[in-house]
Design a protein around this motif. Structure first.
Motif, PDB file in Angstrom:
ATOM      1  N   SER A  58       0.829  -1.194   0.000  1.00 18.78           N
ATOM      2  CA  SER A  58       0.000   0.000   0.000  1.00 18.78           C
ATOM      3  C   SER A  58       0.868   1.250   0.000  1.00 18.78           C
ATOM      4  O   SER A  58       2.066   1.196   0.288  1.00 18.78           O
ATOM      5  CB  SER A  58      -0.908   0.015   1.234  1.00 18.78           C
ATOM      6  OG  SER A  58      -0.118  -0.020   2.416  1.00 18.78           O
ATOM      7  N   THR A  78      -2.772  -2.588  -3.094  1.00 16.17           N
ATOM      8  CA  THR A  78      -2.492  -3.545  -4.157  1.00 16.17           C
ATOM      9  C   THR A  78      -2.444  -4.973  -3.624  1.00 16.17           C
ATOM     10  O   THR A  78      -2.400  -5.211  -2.415  1.00 16.17           O
ATOM     11  CB  THR A  78      -1.139  -3.235  -4.840  1.00 16.17           C
ATOM     12  OG1 THR A  78      -0.062  -3.712  -4.015  1.00 16.17           O
ATOM     13  CG2 THR A  78      -0.962  -1.745  -5.090  1.00 16.17           C
ATOM     14  N   ALA A  82       2.964  -1.679  -4.160  1.00 16.28           N
ATOM     15  CA  ALA A  82       2.455  -0.349  -4.514  1.00 16.28           C
ATOM     16  C   ALA A  82       3.449   0.372  -5.414  1.00 16.28           C
ATOM     17  O   ALA A  82       3.055   1.032  -6.382  1.00 16.28           O
ATOM     18  CB  ALA A  82       2.183   0.458  -3.254  1.00 16.28           C
ATOM     19  N   ALA A  85       3.320   0.027  -9.288  1.00 14.06           N
ATOM     20  CA  ALA A  85       2.308   0.681 -10.125  1.00 14.06           C
ATOM     21  C   ALA A  85       2.895   1.788 -10.986  1.00 14.06           C
ATOM     22  O   ALA A  85       2.271   2.221 -11.955  1.00 14.06           O
ATOM     23  CB  ALA A  85       1.199   1.255  -9.251  1.00 14.06           C
ATOM     24  N   SER A 142      -5.239  -3.437 -13.138  1.00 14.65           N
ATOM     25  CA  SER A 142      -4.666  -4.775 -13.021  1.00 14.65           C
ATOM     26  C   SER A 142      -3.727  -5.132 -14.162  1.00 14.65           C
ATOM     27  O   SER A 142      -3.893  -4.663 -15.289  1.00 14.65           O
ATOM     28  CB  SER A 142      -5.786  -5.820 -12.962  1.00 14.65           C
ATOM     29  OG  SER A 142      -5.254  -7.116 -12.775  1.00 14.65           O
ATOM     30  N   TYR A 201       0.147  -0.861 -14.915  1.00 13.85           N
ATOM     31  CA  TYR A 201      -0.966  -1.791 -15.126  1.00 13.85           C
ATOM     32  C   TYR A 201      -1.418  -1.816 -16.588  1.00 13.85           C
ATOM     33  O   TYR A 201      -1.473  -0.785 -17.257  1.00 13.85           O
ATOM     34  CB  TYR A 201      -2.144  -1.415 -14.240  1.00 13.85           C
ATOM     35  CG  TYR A 201      -1.846  -1.519 -12.765  1.00 13.85           C
ATOM     36  CD1 TYR A 201      -1.617  -2.751 -12.159  1.00 13.85           C
ATOM     37  CD2 TYR A 201      -1.799  -0.379 -11.969  1.00 13.85           C
ATOM     38  CE1 TYR A 201      -1.344  -2.850 -10.804  1.00 13.85           C
ATOM     39  CE2 TYR A 201      -1.526  -0.460 -10.605  1.00 13.85           C
ATOM     40  CZ  TYR A 201      -1.292  -1.706 -10.034  1.00 13.85           C
ATOM     41  OH  TYR A 201      -1.025  -1.789  -8.687  1.00 13.85           O
ATOM     42  N   ASP A 235      -0.133  -8.469 -10.384  1.00 17.11           N
ATOM     43  CA  ASP A 235      -0.680  -7.497  -9.439  1.00 17.11           C
ATOM     44  C   ASP A 235      -1.931  -6.770  -9.934  1.00 17.11           C
ATOM     45  O   ASP A 235      -2.078  -6.494 -11.122  1.00 17.11           O
ATOM     46  CB  ASP A 235       0.367  -6.433  -9.122  1.00 17.11           C
ATOM     47  CG  ASP A 235       1.493  -6.953  -8.245  1.00 17.11           C
ATOM     48  OD1 ASP A 235       1.485  -8.152  -7.920  1.00 17.11           O
ATOM     49  OD2 ASP A 235       2.369  -6.148  -7.888  1.00 17.11           O
ATOM     50  N   SER A 236      -2.792  -6.448  -8.970  1.00 15.01           N
ATOM     51  CA  SER A 236      -3.915  -5.535  -9.189  1.00 15.01           C
ATOM     52  C   SER A 236      -3.857  -4.450  -8.117  1.00 15.01           C
ATOM     53  O   SER A 236      -3.260  -4.644  -7.054  1.00 15.01           O
ATOM     54  CB  SER A 236      -5.256  -6.269  -9.106  1.00 15.01           C
ATOM     55  OG  SER A 236      -5.411  -7.171 -10.186  1.00 15.01           O
ATOM     56  N   GLY A 237      -4.484  -3.314  -8.396  1.00 12.65           N
ATOM     57  CA  GLY A 237      -4.460  -2.214  -7.439  1.00 12.65           C
ATOM     58  C   GLY A 237      -5.754  -1.419  -7.452  1.00 12.65           C
ATOM     59  O   GLY A 237      -6.483  -1.399  -8.451  1.00 12.65           O
TER      60      GLY A 237
END
Length: 277
Positions: A58, A78, A82, A85, A142, A201, A235-237
Motif C-alpha cells: 500500500s 495492491t 504499490a 504501479a 490490473s 498496469y 498485481d492488481s491495485g
C-alpha cells in the motif's frame, strides 16, 4: 505575429507532452491511520482503523492526472507492490507474491479463492450526531488485463459498508477482471496494454463513484479490500481518491464520472502456466 503564434503553440505542445510523460509517484506506506485520514473527507469522523496486508502493498500516490488516471492524489492498495504501479508499462506481467491470505468476503464476490488480500477498515459516523449519505471515488487497475479476462484469475475489489458490498457496476455485478474490461462494461475501461498511459498496469477503469444513502446516526463499519483471484500472481491495485470518502460528492477532473449505484437502506479456466512470484 505568426512566428509568435507558432512559438506559443510549440511551447504549449511541449508542456502538454511533458505532463503526459510524467510518471505516477508512489510512496509506500502501511500506517493505517495515515492511509485512512488521507481518504477521509468532509462530514465524516473515523475511528478504530485497521490495515491488513504486506508492508509494501500500500502507499500514497501523486501525479495521477499526468499519468492518465482520472484524479491526482490518494491511497493505493495492491495485491503485490504499490511501488510497482509506477509507469511506464514496460512489463506485461508485473507481479510480487506477498504470500498473504485471501479475504472471505472477496471470495464470495469473485467466485474463486482469493490470495494476497490487502484491506483497510475503520468505523465511521457522521459529524453532528445525525445520519446521512456517503460517497467515494476509485479506480481499479490490473496486470491481469487483457490476457486473463474470462478466466479463474478473477482479481477483485470490494467496498463493504456494514458488511454489504456497495462497489457495483451498472449491471449490479462486483468490480472484478471478468466484469469490467474491453467487452464487459467497456465504456468504463481504459486499455493500457500498449502503454498509452504512464502506469504499469495493463488496464484500469475510469474514475468510478459509489454512494450509499440514508444511513442512520451512530457508528458504521467500512472495509476497502482487494485480492488476487486463484493465485498470488500478476498485481492488481485500487486507487482511492484523497478526501473522497465524505458526506458529499467529490468532483473528479475526468469528464462525467460514473455513479455506480446508490443504495438506500430500503433496498439494500482456461488453464495457464505462470510462476507464483
Amino acid at each position: 505575429m505568426k512566428r509568435n503564434l507558432i512559438y506559443s503553440a510549440l511551447t504549449a505542445c511541449a508542456l502538454l507532452c511533458g505532463n503526459a510523460a510524467q510518471a505516477l509517484v508512489v510512496t509506500p506506506e502501511s500506517d493505517a491511520n495515515l492511509l485512512a485520514n488521507n481518504i477521509a473527507g468532509s462530514g465524516i469522523t473515523i475511528s478504530n482503523v485497521n490495515y491488513i496486508g504486506a508492508s509494501g502493498a500500500s502507499g500514497l500516490f501523486t501525479d495521477g492526472l499526468s499519468s492518465g488516471l482520472g484524479f491526482d492524489t490518494g491511497v493505493l492498495l495492491t495485491t503485490g507492490s504499490a511501488a510497482g504501479a509506477v509507469g511506464p508499462n514496460n512489463v506485461s506481467n508485473y507481479s510480487v507474491n506477498n504470500s498473504m491470505a485471501g479475504d472471505s468476503d472477496l471470495d464470495s464476490l469473485s467466485g474463486v479463492t482469493t490470495n494476497d488480500a490487502t484491506s483497510l477498515s475503520f468505523d465511521f459516523e457522521f459529524d453532528g450526531g445525525s445520519g446521512g449519505d456517503i460517497f467515494f471515488n476509485f479506480i481499479f487497475a490490473s496486470e491481469e488485463y487483457n490476457e486473463y479476462v474470462g478466466s479463474t484469475y478473477n482479481d477483485v475489489f470490494g467496498l463493504f459498508v456494514n458488511g454489504t458490498n456497495i462497489a457495483l457496476l451498472p449491471d449490479t455485478t462486483p468490480v472484478t477482471i471478468n466484469n469490467v474490461n474491453n467487452t464487459s462494461n467497456a465504456a468504463y475501461f481504459n486499455d493500457n496494454a500498449a502503454g498509452t498511459h504512464n502506469i504499469q498496469y495493463d488496464g484500469f477503469t475510469k474514475s468510478l463513484s459509489v454512494s450509499m444513502k440514508g444511513l442512520s446516526a451512530g457508528l458504521h463499519t467500512m472495509k476497502f479490500a482487494i485480492a488476487d483471484g486463484t493465485d498470488f500472481a500478476w498485481d492488481s491495485g485500487i486507487f482511492i481518491q484523497a478526501g473522497s470518502f465524505s458526506d458529499t460528492p467529490t468532483d473528479v477532473p475526468e469528464p462525467a464520472p460514473m455513479l455506480l449505484l446508490s443504495l438506500g437502506l430500503i433496498g439494500l479456466g482456461f488453464a495457464r502456466k505462470r510462476a507464483n512470484t
